[in-house]
Write a protein that holds these residues in place. Structure first.
Motif, short mmCIF file in Angstrom:
data_model
loop_
_atom_site.label_atom_id
_atom_site.label_comp_id
_atom_site.label_asym_id
_atom_site.label_seq_id
_atom_site.Cartn_x
_atom_site.Cartn_y
_atom_site.Cartn_z
N MET A 187 15.11 -85.43 -26.94
CA MET A 187 14.30 -84.64 -27.87
C MET A 187 14.47 -83.14 -27.67
O MET A 187 14.32 -82.36 -28.61
N ASP A 188 14.76 -82.71 -26.44
CA ASP A 188 14.84 -81.28 -26.16
C ASP A 188 16.24 -80.71 -26.40
O ASP A 188 16.52 -79.59 -25.99
N MET A 189 17.10 -81.46 -27.07
CA MET A 189 18.50 -81.06 -27.14
C MET A 189 19.05 -81.11 -28.56
O MET A 189 18.84 -82.07 -29.29
N LYS A 190 19.78 -80.06 -28.91
CA LYS A 190 20.58 -80.05 -30.13
C LYS A 190 22.04 -80.10 -29.71
O LYS A 190 22.49 -79.27 -28.90
N VAL A 191 22.79 -81.08 -30.21
CA VAL A 191 24.18 -81.25 -29.83
C VAL A 191 25.08 -80.70 -30.93
O VAL A 191 25.01 -81.15 -32.08
N LEU A 192 25.93 -79.73 -30.59
CA LEU A 192 26.86 -79.15 -31.55
C LEU A 192 28.11 -80.02 -31.65
O LEU A 192 28.69 -80.41 -30.63
N THR A 193 28.53 -80.34 -32.86
CA THR A 193 29.73 -81.13 -33.09
C THR A 193 30.59 -80.43 -34.15
O THR A 193 30.18 -79.42 -34.73
N SER A 194 31.76 -80.99 -34.42
CA SER A 194 32.67 -80.41 -35.41
C SER A 194 33.21 -81.52 -36.31
O SER A 194 32.90 -82.70 -36.13
N ARG A 195 34.04 -81.13 -37.25
CA ARG A 195 34.69 -82.12 -38.13
C ARG A 195 35.99 -82.57 -37.46
O ARG A 195 36.91 -81.78 -37.28
N GLN A 196 36.04 -83.84 -37.08
CA GLN A 196 37.17 -84.36 -36.32
C GLN A 196 38.26 -84.88 -37.24
O GLN A 196 37.99 -85.62 -38.19
N VAL A 197 39.51 -84.50 -36.93
CA VAL A 197 40.63 -84.84 -37.81
C VAL A 197 41.82 -85.42 -37.04
O VAL A 197 42.92 -85.46 -37.54
N HIS A 198 41.60 -85.86 -35.81
CA HIS A 198 42.66 -86.42 -34.96
C HIS A 198 43.75 -85.38 -34.68
O HIS A 198 44.94 -85.71 -34.63
N GLY A 199 43.32 -84.14 -34.47
CA GLY A 199 44.25 -83.07 -34.14
C GLY A 199 44.17 -82.67 -32.68
O GLY A 199 43.66 -83.42 -31.85
N VAL A 200 44.68 -81.46 -32.37
CA VAL A 200 44.68 -80.98 -30.99
C VAL A 200 43.99 -79.61 -30.87
O VAL A 200 44.18 -78.90 -29.90
N GLN A 201 43.15 -79.30 -31.85
CA GLN A 201 42.45 -78.02 -31.85
C GLN A 201 41.24 -78.09 -30.92
O GLN A 201 40.40 -78.98 -31.04
N VAL A 202 41.14 -77.12 -29.99
CA VAL A 202 40.00 -77.02 -29.07
C VAL A 202 39.40 -75.63 -29.25
O VAL A 202 40.05 -74.63 -28.96
N LEU A 203 38.15 -75.56 -29.73
CA LEU A 203 37.54 -74.29 -30.10
C LEU A 203 36.22 -74.08 -29.38
O LEU A 203 35.56 -75.03 -28.97
N GLU A 204 35.86 -72.81 -29.24
CA GLU A 204 34.55 -72.49 -28.67
C GLU A 204 33.47 -72.90 -29.66
O GLU A 204 33.55 -72.61 -30.85
N ALA A 205 32.45 -73.60 -29.18
CA ALA A 205 31.44 -74.20 -30.05
C ALA A 205 30.75 -73.18 -30.94
O ALA A 205 30.48 -73.45 -32.11
N LYS A 206 30.46 -71.99 -30.42
CA LYS A 206 29.71 -71.01 -31.21
C LYS A 206 30.51 -70.51 -32.41
O LYS A 206 29.94 -69.95 -33.35
N ASN A 207 31.82 -70.71 -32.40
CA ASN A 207 32.67 -70.25 -33.49
C ASN A 207 33.05 -71.36 -34.46
O ASN A 207 33.92 -71.18 -35.31
N VAL A 208 32.39 -72.52 -34.35
CA VAL A 208 32.79 -73.67 -35.15
C VAL A 208 31.66 -74.13 -36.06
O VAL A 208 30.77 -74.88 -35.63
N PRO A 209 31.66 -73.72 -37.32
CA PRO A 209 30.73 -74.33 -38.27
C PRO A 209 31.03 -75.82 -38.39
O PRO A 209 32.13 -76.27 -38.09
N ALA A 210 30.06 -76.59 -38.83
CA ALA A 210 30.17 -78.05 -38.85
C ALA A 210 31.39 -78.56 -39.59
O ALA A 210 31.93 -79.61 -39.27
N LYS A 211 31.87 -77.84 -40.61
CA LYS A 211 32.97 -78.34 -41.41
C LYS A 211 34.34 -77.85 -40.95
O LYS A 211 35.36 -78.22 -41.53
N VAL A 212 34.38 -77.04 -39.90
CA VAL A 212 35.66 -76.58 -39.37
C VAL A 212 36.30 -77.69 -38.54
O VAL A 212 35.65 -78.28 -37.69
N PRO A 213 37.58 -78.03 -38.80
CA PRO A 213 38.21 -79.11 -38.04
C PRO A 213 38.48 -78.71 -36.59
O PRO A 213 39.04 -77.65 -36.31
N ALA A 214 38.05 -79.55 -35.68
CA ALA A 214 38.33 -79.37 -34.25
C ALA A 214 38.00 -80.67 -33.55
O ALA A 214 36.92 -81.23 -33.75
N ASP A 215 38.92 -81.16 -32.76
CA ASP A 215 38.69 -82.39 -32.01
C ASP A 215 38.33 -82.13 -30.57
O ASP A 215 38.19 -83.07 -29.78
#
Length: 214
Positions: A25-53
């Motif tokens: 309950m005390d946690m918000k989990v940041l995720t991204s749009r997964q596309v089976h790629g090799v992109q690794v991004l800093e979470a704060k720079n990734v809106p939900a629709k930006v592809p990053a696995d």
């Protein structure tokens, strides 16, 4: 319900694999749009629709995660728990090197050597059940000639085994790598599985997450 591994728990790093229910309950989990790629991004720079696995963060108390339902979730942490990464590795991402990319990112951002980085491999389709075509094996063998996959049945790919091979090649110590050796296809009572459920899967996936220490 979710699973934890003592390698991370002993460091005070909160995490979970195979989450079928909402996160704590005390946690918000940041995720991204997964596309089976090799992109690794800093979470704060990734809106939900930006592809990053793969995501990483150094923000204190921030939780990041990836969704899986047969693909391999990998959680990485610096030894102080202040920089963490969550990776989604299907066969495409695993073979094309998303985990080594994430390790290199963690080394750069944390300042620690590879020998001190921790990694835990979560539940995924195991070598017992994960069948692949000949073209996949050709790609694996061309990129990783030292990986034999000799313990896999013919026509099957051991994704956790391949990722373990990559982690060792990247310099991680074997005692700093943990695994939850549970096959998502073999255990319907525990996990969603796209391959097992096929048409009835209805887009269901499991959340795998890790949180930096505050």
């Amino acid at each position: 319900m979710y699973l934890r591994h003592p390698l991370l728990s002993s460091m005070g790093v909160r995490h979970g694999f195979g989450l079928l229910s909402p996160p704590p309950m005390d946690m918000k989990v940041l995720t991204s749009r997964q596309v089976h790629g090799v992109q690794v991004l800093e979470a704060k720079n990734v809106p939900a629709k930006v592809p990053a696995d793969g995501l990483w963060t150094r923000a204190p108390g921030e939780a990041i995660g990836v969704w899986t339902a047969d693909c391999l979730p990998v959680l990485l942490s610096s030894p102080d728990g202040r920089v963490v990464s969550a990776i989604h590795a299907g066969w495409r991402g695993a073979v094309r090197g998303i985990v080594p990319v994430a390790v290199r990112t963690l080394l750069t951002e944390s300042g620690f050597p590879a020998s001190l980085i921790r990694a835990v491999l979560g539940p995924s389709a195991g070598r017992c059940c994960y069948q692949v075509g000949g073209e996949v094996w050709e790609e694996v063998q061309s990129l990783y000639p030292g990986f034999s996959g000799r313990h896999s049945p013919p026509g099957h790919l051991d994704i956790p085994g391949l990722v373990l091979y990559q982690l060792r090649a990247a310099g991680l110590r074997i005692e700093h790598i943990g695994t939850l050796e549970l096959c998502t296809i073999c255990h319907p009572e525990l996990f969603h599985s796209h391959r097992r459920q096929k048409e009835s899967r209805e887009g269901r996936s499991m959340l795998n997450w890790i949180q930096t220490v505050s």
